[in-house]
Design a protein around this motif. Structure first.
Motif, mmCIF file in Angstrom:
data_model
loop_
_atom_site.group_PDB
_atom_site.id
_atom_site.type_symbol
_atom_site.label_atom_id
_atom_site.label_comp_id
_atom_site.label_asym_id
_atom_site.label_seq_id
_atom_site.Cartn_x
_atom_site.Cartn_y
_atom_site.Cartn_z
ATOM 1 N N LEU A 181 -28.124 90.678 97.050
ATOM 2 C CA LEU A 181 -27.802 91.394 95.818
ATOM 3 C C LEU A 181 -26.643 92.359 96.028
ATOM 4 N N PHE A 182 -26.542 92.966 97.225
ATOM 5 C CA PHE A 182 -25.407 93.834 97.523
ATOM 6 C C PHE A 182 -24.103 93.044 97.415
ATOM 7 N N LEU A 183 -24.116 91.853 97.983
ATOM 8 C CA LEU A 183 -22.912 91.027 97.984
ATOM 9 C C LEU A 183 -22.566 90.561 96.581
ATOM 10 N N TYR A 184 -23.571 90.154 95.829
ATOM 11 C CA TYR A 184 -23.322 89.642 94.487
ATOM 12 C C TYR A 184 -22.772 90.737 93.575
ATOM 13 N N LEU B 109 -13.081 87.077 97.610
ATOM 14 C CA LEU B 109 -13.155 85.830 98.359
ATOM 15 C C LEU B 109 -14.469 85.842 99.120
ATOM 16 N N TYR B 110 -15.329 84.877 98.835
ATOM 17 C CA TYR B 110 -16.661 84.816 99.429
ATOM 18 C C TYR B 110 -16.688 83.629 100.389
ATOM 19 N N LEU B 111 -16.797 83.909 101.690
ATOM 20 C CA LEU B 111 -16.851 82.854 102.694
ATOM 21 C C LEU B 111 -18.302 82.629 103.101
ATOM 22 N N ALA C 28 -24.039 76.129 96.260
ATOM 23 C CA ALA C 28 -25.305 76.865 96.200
ATOM 24 C C ALA C 28 -25.056 78.354 95.995
ATOM 25 N N VAL C 29 -24.057 78.889 96.691
ATOM 26 C CA VAL C 29 -23.740 80.320 96.544
ATOM 27 C C VAL C 29 -23.228 80.599 95.135
ATOM 28 N N SER C 30 -22.328 79.766 94.644
ATOM 29 C CA SER C 30 -21.786 79.961 93.294
ATOM 30 C C SER C 30 -22.894 79.911 92.254
ATOM 31 N N ALA C 31 -23.842 78.982 92.422
ATOM 32 C CA ALA C 31 -24.950 78.873 91.478
ATOM 33 C C ALA C 31 -25.821 80.126 91.525
ATOM 34 N N ASP D 259 -16.634 86.769 89.222
ATOM 35 C CA ASP D 259 -16.375 85.334 89.350
ATOM 36 C C ASP D 259 -15.595 85.108 90.646
ATOM 37 N N PRO D 260 -16.275 85.229 91.785
ATOM 38 C CA PRO D 260 -15.575 85.156 93.064
ATOM 39 C C PRO D 260 -15.086 83.749 93.395
ATOM 40 N N THR D 261 -14.112 83.687 94.276
ATOM 41 C CA THR D 261 -13.700 82.422 94.861
ATOM 42 C C THR D 261 -14.598 82.170 96.065
ATOM 43 N N VAL D 262 -15.408 81.121 95.998
ATOM 44 C CA VAL D 262 -16.368 80.819 97.071
ATOM 45 C C VAL D 262 -15.852 79.638 97.878
ATOM 46 N N ARG D 263 -15.834 79.805 99.184
ATOM 47 C CA ARG D 263 -15.364 78.748 100.065
ATOM 48 C C ARG D 263 -16.359 78.523 101.203
ATOM 49 N N ASP D 264 -16.602 77.252 101.508
ATOM 50 C CA ASP D 264 -17.379 76.894 102.692
ATOM 51 C C ASP D 264 -16.520 77.092 103.936
ATOM 52 N N VAL D 265 -17.123 77.580 104.982
ATOM 53 C CA VAL D 265 -16.442 77.616 106.277
ATOM 54 C C VAL D 265 -17.237 76.690 107.181
#
Length: 208
Positions: free
Chosen positions: A38-41, A50-52, A60-63, A74-80
């Motif tokens: 929740l802190f991150l969201y 930018l959410y790595l 899953a993170v975006s959902a 509305d972050p940019t979510v990327r898989d690493v």
């Protein structure tokens, strides 16, 4: 005083005299079974982010963020993913624009890489965050298998948030400590929080 960047959590921003100094590297440690996400969201609502994600898929993170009842952006979510997570993360971080948020969740995957390369990654990350006036949150899982480089992460971080989640009788208690604040004042008091569908102050009896 350096420019302060809001965390999106009002009670914490007040305690921190307006937020976190721009250019800071922040380590957030918490139990894997806690609601620390929740802190991150909520941080994503404050500015471009930018959410790595290093374990859950980006979808899953975006959902999870879109379904959260807390205030989010509305972050940019990327898989690493892949066999070179440090290289992949460094490539994505290098494109972070000015005055942005960077979230690495969890940092544990990178902490398990070769120590010299991880230290170099942290130094380059710290320089980029400082030069862009941004804010980086490194989410470390404080569970049964803590990576050997966690001490390095905490030492390099400008600010450390420690979230302790305990089951006390019929209540779940969340206590946030800020033991380290480089260039500022660490918080002497523990903050009791309610972590359900958002982050809020716990107005029940004070901690004894």
């Amino acid at each position: 005083m350096a420019d302060r960047l809001r965390t999106g959590i009002d009670v914490l921003d007040r305690k921190l005299e307006g937020g976190i100094p721009a250019g800071s590297l922040v380590a957030l440690t918490a139990s894997p079974a806690s609601q620390a996400e929740l802190f991150l969201y909520e941080l994503t609502a404050t500015r471009g982010t930018l959410y790595l994600s290093l374990d859950r898929s980006g979808d899953a993170v975006s959902a999870s963020i879109s379904q959260a009842r807390a205030r989010t952006g509305d972050p940019t979510v990327r898989d690493v993913a892949g066999e070179a997570p440090l290289d992949n993360a460094a490539r994505l971080v290098s494109a972070l624009p000015d005055a942005s948020n960077l979230i690495i969740d969890p940092i544990d995957i990178l902490e398990r890489q070769e120590p010299p390369r991880y230290r170099n990654f942290l130094n380059e990350l710290q320089n980029h965050i400082y030069n862009t006036g941004s804010l980086a949150i490194l989410h470390g899982l404080d569970g049964y298998d803590i990576p050997p480089m966690r001490d390095t992460t905490l030492h390099m971080a400008d600010i450390v948030f420690e979230l302790d989640t305990q089951v006390n009788g019929d209540r779940i208690e969340n206590r946030l400590a800020v033991p380290k604040f480089r260039g500022g004042s660490a918080l002497r008091d523990i903050i009791k929080l309610e972590l359900s569908d958002s982050v809020a102050i716990d107005t029940s009896r004070d901690i004894a």
